[in-house]
Design a protein around this motif. Structure first.
Motif, PDB file in Angstrom:
ATOM      1  N   TYR A  88       0.800  -1.235   0.000  1.00  0.00           N
ATOM      2  CA  TYR A  88       0.000   0.000   0.000  1.00  0.00           C
ATOM      3  C   TYR A  88       0.823   1.271   0.000  1.00  0.00           C
ATOM      4  CZ  TYR A  88      -3.710  -3.222   0.886  1.00  0.00           C
ATOM      5  OH  TYR A  88      -4.584  -4.258   0.766  1.00  0.00           O
ATOM      6  N   LEU A  97      -0.628   4.780  12.049  1.00  0.00           N
ATOM      7  CA  LEU A  97      -1.333   3.561  12.470  1.00  0.00           C
ATOM      8  C   LEU A  97      -0.729   3.042  13.763  1.00  0.00           C
ATOM      9  CD1 LEU A  97      -1.827   1.341   9.292  1.00  0.00           C
ATOM     10  CD2 LEU A  97      -3.617   2.161  10.814  1.00  0.00           C
ATOM     11  N   LEU A 163     -12.283 -15.797   8.716  1.00  0.00           N
ATOM     12  CA  LEU A 163     -12.742 -14.545   9.332  1.00  0.00           C
ATOM     13  C   LEU A 163     -12.719 -13.397   8.332  1.00  0.00           C
ATOM     14  CD1 LEU A 163     -11.091 -14.329  12.870  1.00  0.00           C
ATOM     15  CD2 LEU A 163     -13.528 -14.189  12.381  1.00  0.00           C
ATOM     16  N   ALA A 164     -11.560 -13.213   7.700  1.00  0.00           N
ATOM     17  CA  ALA A 164     -11.439 -12.174   6.680  1.00  0.00           C
ATOM     18  C   ALA A 164     -11.747 -12.855   5.360  1.00  0.00           C
ATOM     19  CB  ALA A 164     -10.031 -11.596   6.688  1.00  0.00           C
ATOM     20  N   ILE A 166     -12.608 -11.785   2.368  1.00  0.00           N
ATOM     21  CA  ILE A 166     -12.038 -11.260   1.133  1.00  0.00           C
ATOM     22  C   ILE A 166     -10.841 -10.381   1.482  1.00  0.00           C
ATOM     23  CG2 ILE A 166     -14.116 -11.260  -0.340  1.00  0.00           C
ATOM     24  CD1 ILE A 166     -14.371  -8.220   0.579  1.00  0.00           C
ATOM     25  N   PRO A 168      -6.704  -8.800   0.807  1.00  0.00           N
ATOM     26  CA  PRO A 168      -5.341  -9.346   0.737  1.00  0.00           C
ATOM     27  C   PRO A 168      -4.980 -10.255   1.899  1.00  0.00           C
ATOM     28  CG  PRO A 168      -5.314  -6.940   0.981  1.00  0.00           C
ATOM     29  CD  PRO A 168      -6.722  -7.334   0.780  1.00  0.00           C
ATOM     30  N   ILE A 169      -5.502  -9.980   3.117  1.00  0.00           N
ATOM     31  CA  ILE A 169      -5.198 -10.858   4.247  1.00  0.00           C
ATOM     32  C   ILE A 169      -5.750 -12.255   3.965  1.00  0.00           C
ATOM     33  CG2 ILE A 169      -5.785 -11.354   6.662  1.00  0.00           C
ATOM     34  CD1 ILE A 169      -3.901  -9.256   6.988  1.00  0.00           C
TER      35      ILE A 169
ATOM     36  N   MET B 203      -7.167   8.817   9.852  1.00  0.00           N
ATOM     37  CA  MET B 203      -8.030   7.751  10.358  1.00  0.00           C
ATOM     38  C   MET B 203      -8.999   7.211   9.325  1.00  0.00           C
ATOM     39  SD  MET B 203      -8.897   8.019  14.245  1.00  0.00           S
ATOM     40  CE  MET B 203      -7.646   8.023  15.496  1.00  0.00           C
ATOM     41  N   MET B 205      -8.559   7.244   6.294  1.00  0.00           N
ATOM     42  CA  MET B 205      -7.737   6.490   5.365  1.00  0.00           C
ATOM     43  C   MET B 205      -7.430   5.109   5.944  1.00  0.00           C
ATOM     44  SD  MET B 205      -3.986   7.503   4.110  1.00  0.00           S
ATOM     45  CE  MET B 205      -2.895   6.158   3.722  1.00  0.00           C
ATOM     46  N   MET B 206      -7.208   5.123   7.254  1.00  0.00           N
ATOM     47  CA  MET B 206      -6.860   3.856   7.893  1.00  0.00           C
ATOM     48  C   MET B 206      -8.016   2.877   7.954  1.00  0.00           C
ATOM     49  SD  MET B 206      -4.538   5.115  10.881  1.00  0.00           S
ATOM     50  CE  MET B 206      -3.820   6.608  10.394  1.00  0.00           C
ATOM     51  N   THR B 209      -8.043   1.446   4.765  1.00  0.00           N
ATOM     52  CA  THR B 209      -6.953   0.493   4.589  1.00  0.00           C
ATOM     53  C   THR B 209      -7.251  -0.815   5.305  1.00  0.00           C
ATOM     54  OG1 THR B 209      -5.450   2.345   4.539  1.00  0.00           O
ATOM     55  CG2 THR B 209      -4.478   0.181   4.860  1.00  0.00           C
ATOM     56  N   LEU B 210      -7.700  -0.680   6.550  1.00  0.00           N
ATOM     57  CA  LEU B 210      -8.002  -1.887   7.330  1.00  0.00           C
ATOM     58  C   LEU B 210      -9.106  -2.687   6.663  1.00  0.00           C
ATOM     59  CD1 LEU B 210      -7.792  -0.540  10.969  1.00  0.00           C
ATOM     60  CD2 LEU B 210      -6.385  -2.327   9.976  1.00  0.00           C
ATOM     61  N   LYS B 212      -9.777  -2.762   3.520  1.00  0.00           N
ATOM     62  CA  LYS B 212      -9.199  -3.422   2.342  1.00  0.00           C
ATOM     63  C   LYS B 212      -8.380  -4.634   2.749  1.00  0.00           C
ATOM     64  CE  LYS B 212      -7.802   0.422  -0.075  1.00  0.00           C
ATOM     65  NZ  LYS B 212      -6.683   1.094  -0.712  1.00  0.00           N
ATOM     66  N   LEU B 213      -7.599  -4.422   3.824  1.00  0.00           N
ATOM     67  CA  LEU B 213      -6.657  -5.439   4.271  1.00  0.00           C
ATOM     68  C   LEU B 213      -7.373  -6.664   4.833  1.00  0.00           C
ATOM     69  CD1 LEU B 213      -3.585  -5.377   4.442  1.00  0.00           C
ATOM     70  CD2 LEU B 213      -3.796  -4.587   6.782  1.00  0.00           C
ATOM     71  N   LEU B 214      -8.324  -6.400   5.672  1.00  0.00           N
ATOM     72  CA  LEU B 214      -8.967  -7.481   6.419  1.00  0.00           C
ATOM     73  C   LEU B 214     -10.252  -7.963   5.771  1.00  0.00           C
ATOM     74  CD1 LEU B 214      -8.592  -5.762   9.896  1.00  0.00           C
ATOM     75  CD2 LEU B 214      -7.219  -7.664   9.077  1.00  0.00           C
ATOM     76  N   GLY B 215     -10.734  -7.180   4.846  1.00  0.00           N
ATOM     77  CA  GLY B 215     -12.046  -7.495   4.285  1.00  0.00           C
ATOM     78  C   GLY B 215     -13.096  -6.772   5.104  1.00  0.00           C
ATOM     79  N   GLY B 216     -14.071  -6.216   4.451  1.00  0.00           N
ATOM     80  CA  GLY B 216     -15.086  -5.403   5.125  1.00  0.00           C
ATOM     81  C   GLY B 216     -15.828  -6.162   6.208  1.00  0.00           C
ATOM     82  N   PHE B 218     -14.881  -8.629   8.173  1.00  0.00           N
ATOM     83  CA  PHE B 218     -14.083  -8.812   9.376  1.00  0.00           C
ATOM     84  C   PHE B 218     -14.090  -7.530  10.213  1.00  0.00           C
ATOM     85  CE2 PHE B 218      -9.686  -8.978  11.350  1.00  0.00           C
ATOM     86  CZ  PHE B 218     -10.068  -9.842  12.355  1.00  0.00           C
TER      87      PHE B 218
END
Lengths: 321, 450
Positions: A88, A97, A163-164, A166, A168-169, B203, B205-206, B209-210, B212-216, B218
């Motif tokens: 990213y 963060l 859990l996730a 979809i 990237p994780i 925030m 943005m974070m 990001t989160l 995107k990273l974890l999936g909505g 989660f």
């Protein structure tokens, strides 16, 4: 032939030592191995008598025939920041963060994220290739969490992928799982010839198999030689006490009659231990896995002892390669 | 084998007997016998008159069975077979059950169900790094609050590092106090607040990001969980703080458990420093599985030399005794000094009473019917081979002793203020009350002399 060798074992069985010896043993004839630790204990640095390992792959030993051992202490927080940076280009946002506690949350509180990052980094090293398309490391050896936690640790990616669902994780977790469940991976369990570690090894194997993770070998560590068998000890404790005392005297030892008692007591303990070890070997034999034994390094573990264990593992043949 | 002069002996019985001692926490790295130590202390305390409860975390099956707690039920049960005036209760921590009970006790029915069914909660309670540590502390607080026992002995989880156990309550606290949780609970609330503007850009943005990273999904699970838990957080925090203070209180005693091995003692030293930094009361170090020898005056080198002397084959006679006589009279290659010693010791042997020869070990008295058989079977073993074996065994034992002493001395040099109790190694594993009692005796003795 598994390129990713995971070494687990009950606490106190010497799994870090065995992992390090294995990394040395596999690094022969110009081969390159990476030894990774994931629990932040700096056990590898202590074993190789070097300063604490930073979060970077660093050469720590040269093996016979020009092989090299690299080591890496994986830090979940750094791995996460790297990962965010890689995908990213977060830059200063990564620091923000961290400031609000999101990184802390992700690496310590959020279930499994930490383990995903740790196994993910190790799997990345397993798959990494150089410009010519050759694997950067011929083998990656992991000093993994203890037997009681190993299945959960390795399998957490499955849970996280659930859990996730979809993102990237999710994809990362699934990619890691593909490596871990393939024949490219072998999970070895280190034990001692004692009841509790053997029991834990048996339980660990059941759990690993239940999670469809590839079980490798059982490595019995710190095996002591059997110097006397029980029958001999019993004979000595009986009517041969006087003869033993005389023989001690003949061998040039003073006050032999005072030595006989303690020596026989030690022998009786030895005999009891031999018997317990025989039982535990029986339990291990029933597990149906290849089992290897490594000797106890009597002087205590140091660098010389580590190379001796590596030579021992190497002499066990191509079993591990 | 005596204690290193720098280390004061740790007196276990006065600690157990003192009514002011209300909590004993056993901590240390994995595989050093922490759980066994906790159980043995429990048995000993009860048999000396205390009403004690042992909280174990993940004990080995047979150890749990020895205390009658082979099933997970998360409440203490009385241990049968304890002798003497006191009582012993024991329990095994079920961390998910403990967490569920807290939720059930502190949230109304609907909210509790929403939390228990949340996928994030289920994963969290089943054991993320730290849940076990936190729940052990929570359970300790509960047991203390019930005030049914006058002594609580706690085993600590086999943490990846010594820090986890002490850090869990704090970590939870800092998470609950953190900006991140507020962000998770209500990202919208943050808008417009003075001074937060810059942070807000980051925030949103974070969260993006989160997401995107974890999936909505989660992230939504986490947010739902955090929102549902909102009213309970205060309670968690209060209890975590209370337990932390309880650990610092004078009625608490920490025992750092270790084995005489480099890694275990390094971890123990680390723990000692950490406890001091946290102002937690350390009672001392329990050093398990220490080897001793009744023949410590005979060094490994001498024992080995004597064994080699015997093995050098100057005596080939199968018939023992005669061979010895020959060896004593004209040992080729052996020094005159050796035969001189022989004569002197012969006299000493004659002077000794027969009782001195009695083995302290019950193994095979001459009257044992199987003994004769064994003797026959071993007739190929000459007394020289046998004696050489005994001497090799002794040399090995002395080597272990020396290594353990070096390791221990390194610790006591660093921490001379820490009292030490050495527990002599048992040849086998412990799986009954008698075994725990034996460990307790050795603990109280505090010296690993055999």
């Amino acid at each position: 032939m598994s390129r990713f060798q995971v070494v687990s074992g009950k606490g106190g069985t010497g799994k870090t030592t065995v992992a390090a010896a294995l990394a040395l043993a596999l690094a022969t004839e110009g081969k390159r191995t990476l030894l990774v630790e994931v629990e932040g204990r700096q056990g590898i640095a202590q074993l190789f008598e070097t300063e604490a390992l930073p979060y970077e792959e660093r050469k720590i030993a040269v093996a016979s025939g020009g092989g090299e051992v690299y080591a890496l202490a994986i830090d979940a927080e750094r791995a996460l920041l790297d990962y965010l940076q890689m995908f990213y280009k977060l830059g200063s946002a990564g620091r923000a963060l961290k400031k609000i506690g999101a990184i802390d949350f992700a690496t310590t509180i959020a279930p499994g994220v930490r383990d995903v990052l740790l196994t993910g980094k190790a799997c990345e090293a397993v798959r990494r290739r150089d410009r010519q398309g050759r694997f950067t490391y011929d083998y990656v050896v992991m000093d993994a969490p203890p037997t009681g936690r190993i299945t959960r640790f390795l399998n957490v990616n499955d849970e996280v992928a659930g859990l996730a669902k979809i993102g990237p994780i999710h994809n990362q977790a699934q990619a890691v799982m593909r490596v871990l469940k393939s024949p490219e991976t072998a999970v070895h369990l280190v034990t001692l010839l004692e009841e509790m570690p053997v029991q834990e090894t048996a339980d660990g194997i059941t759990e690993l198999k239940g999670a469809e993770l590839p079980v490798g070998k059982v490595i019995v560590n710190m095996v002591r030689p059997h110097l006397l068998d029980e029958a001999a000890v019993r004979a000595a404790a009986g009517d041969r006490r006087k003869e033993v005392a005389k023989t001690l005297a003949a061998a040039g030892l003073s006050a032999p009659t005072k030595l006989v008692g303690p020596l026989l007591e030690q022998a009786a303990e030895h005999a009891q231990r031999v018997e317990l070890e025989r039982e535990q070997r029986g339990v291990l034999a029933k597990l149906g896995l290849p089992t290897y034994e490594l000797p106890l390094i009597g002087e205590g573990m140091d660098l010389a002892g580590l190379y001796r264990l590596a030579a021992e593992l190497r002499s066990l043949g191509k079993a591990f390669s | 084998m005596t204690l290193h002069p720098a280390a004061a002996p740790l007196a276990i019985d006065p600690l157990l007997d003192d009514p002011a001692t209300r909590i004993i926490v056993c901590c240390g790295s994995g595989g050093v016998g922490k759980t066994t130590t906790a159980a043995a202390l429990g048995v000993r305390a009860a048999e000396r008159g205390r009403k004690a409860v042992v909280l174990t975390i993940d004990p080995a099956r047979r150890l749990a069975q020895s205390m009658g707690i082979d099933s997970l039920n998360n409440t203490p049960r009385q241990v049968k077979g304890v002798e003497g005036p006191g009582e012993l209760h024991a329990m095994m921590l079920d961390m998910k059950r403990t967490f569920d009970e807290i939720v059930e006790a502190h949230a109304d029915k609907d909210r509790a169900r929403a939390i228990l069914e949340n996928p994030f909660y289920q994963s969290l309670s089943a054991g993320f790094a730290g849940t076990q540590e936190y729940m052990a502390m929570e359970k300790l607080g509960q047991l203390r609050a019930r005030d049914e026992w006058d002594l609580i002995i706690v085993d600590t989880p086999p943490s990846r590092s010594a820090l986890d156990f002490l850090d869990a309550p704090k970590r939870l606290g800092s998470f609950l106090d953190g900006k991140f949780i507020r962000l998770l609970m209500a990202p919208a609330k943050m808008g417009g607040r003075a001074g937060m503007k810059f942070l807000n850009v980051g925030m949103s943005m974070m969260t993006g990001t989160l997401g995107k990273l974890l999936g909505g999904q989660f992230l939504r699970d986490v947010q739902t969980f955090v929102t549902a838990m909102d009213t309970m957080f205060g309670g968690f925090r209060t209890r975590a703080d209370a337990t932390y203070r309880l650990l610092q209180a004078p009625g608490t005693a920490f025992l750092v458990v270790a084995a005489p091995e480099r890694d275990a003692l390094r971890e123990a030293a680390y723990f000692v420093e950490r406890l001091a930094a946290e102002e937690m009361p350390l009672a001392g170090l329990v050093l398990n599985r220490v080897h001793g020898s009744g023949a410590a005056r005979l060094s490994a080198e001498r024992a080995r030399a004597a064994a080699e002397n015997l093995e050098d084959g100057r005596i080939v006679d199968q018939e023992a005794g005669k061979a010895v006589e020959r060896g004593g009279a004209a040992p080729d290659g052996s020094s005159p000094e050796a035969s001189g010693t022989y004569e002197a010791t012969e006299a000493a042997a004659a002077a000794e009473s027969p009782e001195d020869h009695a083995s302290p070990d019950p193994a095979a008295p001459a009257s044992n019917p199987t003994f004769a058989q064994a003797s026959d079977a071993r007739s190929v073993t000459t007394v020289e081979q046998l004696t050489a074996g005994l001497l090799h065994l002794h040399a090995e034992r002395m080597q272990v002793l020396a290594r353990e002493r070096r390791t221990r001395d390194r610790f006591t040099a660093l921490h001379p203020e820490v009292a030490v109790a050495e527990v002599a190694a048992l040849p086998g594993d412990v799986h009954d009350l008698a075994g725990l009692r034996a460990v307790g005796d050795r603990l109280a003795d505090g010296r690993a002399t055999t």
